[in-house]
Structures are given as structure tokens and as C-alpha cells.
Design an enzyme around this catalytic site. Sequence first.
Site, mmCIF file in Angstrom:
data_model
loop_
_atom_site.group_PDB
_atom_site.id
_atom_site.type_symbol
_atom_site.label_atom_id
_atom_site.label_comp_id
_atom_site.label_asym_id
_atom_site.label_seq_id
_atom_site.Cartn_x
_atom_site.Cartn_y
_atom_site.Cartn_z
ATOM 1 N N GLY A 32 52.390 58.904 57.685
ATOM 2 C CA GLY A 32 51.991 57.498 57.741
ATOM 3 C C GLY A 32 51.764 56.877 56.378
ATOM 4 O O GLY A 32 52.211 57.392 55.362
ATOM 5 N N HIS A 38 59.757 56.292 53.026
ATOM 6 C CA HIS A 38 59.868 56.624 54.452
ATOM 7 C C HIS A 38 60.934 55.744 55.112
ATOM 8 O O HIS A 38 61.739 56.213 55.923
ATOM 9 C CB HIS A 38 58.540 56.355 55.172
ATOM 10 C CG HIS A 38 57.364 57.132 54.650
ATOM 11 N ND1 HIS A 38 56.336 56.560 53.964
ATOM 12 C CD2 HIS A 38 57.057 58.445 54.741
ATOM 13 C CE1 HIS A 38 55.429 57.474 53.654
ATOM 14 N NE2 HIS A 38 55.843 58.631 54.102
ATOM 15 N N GLN A 62 47.717 71.169 56.182
ATOM 16 C CA GLN A 62 48.412 71.264 54.895
ATOM 17 C C GLN A 62 47.578 70.794 53.706
ATOM 18 O O GLN A 62 48.070 70.766 52.586
ATOM 19 C CB GLN A 62 49.752 70.527 54.946
ATOM 20 C CG GLN A 62 49.661 69.022 54.953
ATOM 21 C CD GLN A 62 51.042 68.410 55.160
ATOM 22 O OE1 GLN A 62 51.652 68.575 56.212
ATOM 23 N NE2 GLN A 62 51.560 67.733 54.145
ATOM 24 N N ASP A 151 59.955 65.551 47.892
ATOM 25 C CA ASP A 151 59.244 66.803 48.178
ATOM 26 C C ASP A 151 60.290 67.914 48.301
ATOM 27 O O ASP A 151 60.518 68.462 49.385
ATOM 28 C CB ASP A 151 58.435 66.634 49.473
ATOM 29 C CG ASP A 151 57.424 65.510 49.353
ATOM 30 O OD1 ASP A 151 56.360 65.739 48.771
ATOM 31 O OD2 ASP A 151 57.726 64.377 49.789
HETATM 32 P P1 AMP Z 1 54.810 62.113 53.916
HETATM 33 O O1 AMP Z 1 54.399 60.985 54.794
HETATM 34 O O2 AMP Z 1 54.327 61.999 52.499
HETATM 35 O O3 AMP Z 1 54.562 63.464 54.530
HETATM 36 O O4 AMP Z 1 56.381 61.995 53.783
HETATM 37 C C1 AMP Z 1 57.206 61.953 54.932
HETATM 38 C C2 AMP Z 1 58.630 62.099 54.481
HETATM 39 O O5 AMP Z 1 58.963 61.037 53.591
HETATM 40 C C3 AMP Z 1 58.872 63.415 53.724
HETATM 41 O O6 AMP Z 1 60.115 63.938 54.127
HETATM 42 C C4 AMP Z 1 58.888 62.963 52.287
HETATM 43 O O7 AMP Z 1 59.668 63.794 51.464
HETATM 44 C C5 AMP Z 1 59.525 61.581 52.420
HETATM 45 N N1 AMP Z 1 59.211 60.762 51.243
HETATM 46 C C6 AMP Z 1 57.988 60.530 50.702
HETATM 47 N N2 AMP Z 1 58.101 59.778 49.581
HETATM 48 C C7 AMP Z 1 59.422 59.538 49.410
HETATM 49 C C8 AMP Z 1 60.185 58.813 48.444
HETATM 50 N N3 AMP Z 1 59.613 58.200 47.416
HETATM 51 N N4 AMP Z 1 61.525 58.771 48.581
HETATM 52 C C9 AMP Z 1 62.126 59.404 49.628
HETATM 53 N N5 AMP Z 1 61.466 60.095 50.579
HETATM 54 C C10 AMP Z 1 60.133 60.162 50.480
#
Ligand code: AMP
Length: 285
Positions: A32, A38, A62, A151
Site C-alpha cells: 500500500g 506500484h 517482514q 527490490d
Molecule cells: P511494496 O509496497 O514496497 O512492498 O512494493 C510492492 C511492489 O512494488 C514490489 O514489487 C516493489 O518492488 C514494487 N516497487 C516499489 N517501488 C517501486 C519503484 N520505485 N519502481 C518500480 N517498482 C516498485
Amino acid sequence: MPSVIRRVSDIRTLVADWRGARRVVGFVPTMGALHEGHISLVRHALEVCDKVVVSVFVNPLQFDRKDDFESYPSTEEEDVRLLMDLGVHGIYLPRHRDLFSAGFSTRVSQTSLTDQLCGASRPGHFEGVLTIVCKLFNIVMPDRAFFGRKDLQQGRIIQKMTRDLNFPIEIVLLPTVRESDGLALSSRNRLLTPAHREAAVGISAAIGLAQAAVADAPQDASDLASETADYLACLDGAEVDYCQICEPDGLEPREGQVLSGDVIAVAVFFGAVRLIDNADLLGSS
Ligand code: AMP
């Protein structure tokens, strides 16, 4: 209108109906506080799949620090509105009690790829990621799942889990989306003070300098990593967690000369906010 779903049984029924109708189902798991990073995953999933489910769940397993978990931003209403506007087909907001029944004690772990980089500085982090992703894959059962290259270690670990445990799911890693000044988008950016936000642009600048050095002339990996770490350490308020040059698949530290396609990966604290970034290093030849 997409369905907002909270129950495991409801998401299973929805996806089973789609699969029965031979629809290709895409899945984007998130925690979120959605941003353009995202959104880029969701847009891509919508382009290449017939139906797309996005989950929003801040996974307690995590987090290695309680304060980090407690301060993690939550913008559920805005997230749901945004996902509706994007045209996703299912918005899955798991209920904590459905994912973690009393006495929950199973974990998914990996014996390679998890000891270095973020795994070294965040004990238990990847076990928490793998456990929740494994659970979400079992619940949603998509054909494809989309993750961000920001990531990278997480993406590689999930690709490996998918192979090792025979999930019939294609893992797609997509490029990092950045602010116009180069800072990689992250839900944590909104926790930075204005001064730290200004300094944090130095992370992508440092990576850019390393890329330019490799494109210009052969470089020793550990020398280049320590020069980059020195640059990062000079950013106002920064504390470098790690700065490493790694081979691209297993993300083991590169020894000797940097090879084209190696990755530079960094993690930097600004106060309690930990930011990560990475990029390929491409040689001149
Ligand atoms: P998170 O909500 O941080 O767990 O991220 C959810 C997904 O979005 C994960 O697959 C992250 O690698 C991806 N994500 C987060 N930040 C970025 C970004 N700046 N560019 C591309 N994908 C992202």
C-alpha cells in the site's frame, strides 16, 4: 466496478471463475501507500493479463524493527480509489486473522540469496517476505505476478522460490520508477524530512557516478564500491548500511574487475528511514 475483497474464500471463488473462463490472471502484491512505482506494475499487468488482482497488506513478518512496522504509511482509502480508477479487476485487502490464525508457526526460508545485502542487515526479513508471498500465491493462484526491480534481491528470491516450489506462476520484474530528480519512488519517501529528502537525491547520483566510471574505464569492484560508499556517507544525514557491487543473478559480491551487467546495490539510512536502490553497471566494450 472491481470487487474489494477481504475473505480468502471470496478471492478464491473470483479467481476460480476467471480461470474457468480461461482468463490469464495477473497479480500485484503491495504493502500500500501506492505511488507511481506500484502503478507502473499495475498498468503493465493490465496490458498483458485479462484480469488483475492487486493486494494491499502491510506484512508484519517482514519487519525486523517494531518502529519501522508501526510507522509504515497506510493510505487504504486512497489506494482503493486509485486502483478502481486504474481499472483493476480485484482489490484484495486480506484480513490479518485470515492470514495468521492462532498458533501460526510455519515459515518459508531460502538457503541462498538471503544472507547478503538486505538479508544481512535485516535478519528474518526475506523469510517474512517469502512466507507472505507464498501464502498470497496459494490464495490468489495467478498465472503471472509482477514485482519491481527496485527490490531486486526480493525479486530474485521470489523467482527462486517459485522455481524451487514449482509454483506455476511467471514472475515478471519491471524497471524502477524514479522521481524527476532520480530518487527511486518508495512508500518510505514520504517519511523523510525535507532536508533528508533533498539529500536522498544523492543516492541515484552516486549510482550514476559509478555507472559512468564503469562505462569509462575498467574498475575494481571493491574499490568502486568503497568510493561510492564514501560519496554516500557525505550526504547530509546519511548513514550507509551497505554499498556493494554484485554479479547479477545470485547477487554475490563481485571480486576483481567489474563485469558488464553487474549490479550496484545500496541501502542508506536517513534517520530511521532506510532507502534502497540498485542499477546495472554496463562496461564500455
Ligand atoms: P511494496 O509496497 O514496497 O512492498 O512494493 C510492492 C511492489 O512494488 C514490489 O514489487 C516493489 O518492488 C514494487 N516497487 C516499489 N517501488 C517501486 C519503484 N520505485 N519502481 C518500480 N517498482 C516498485
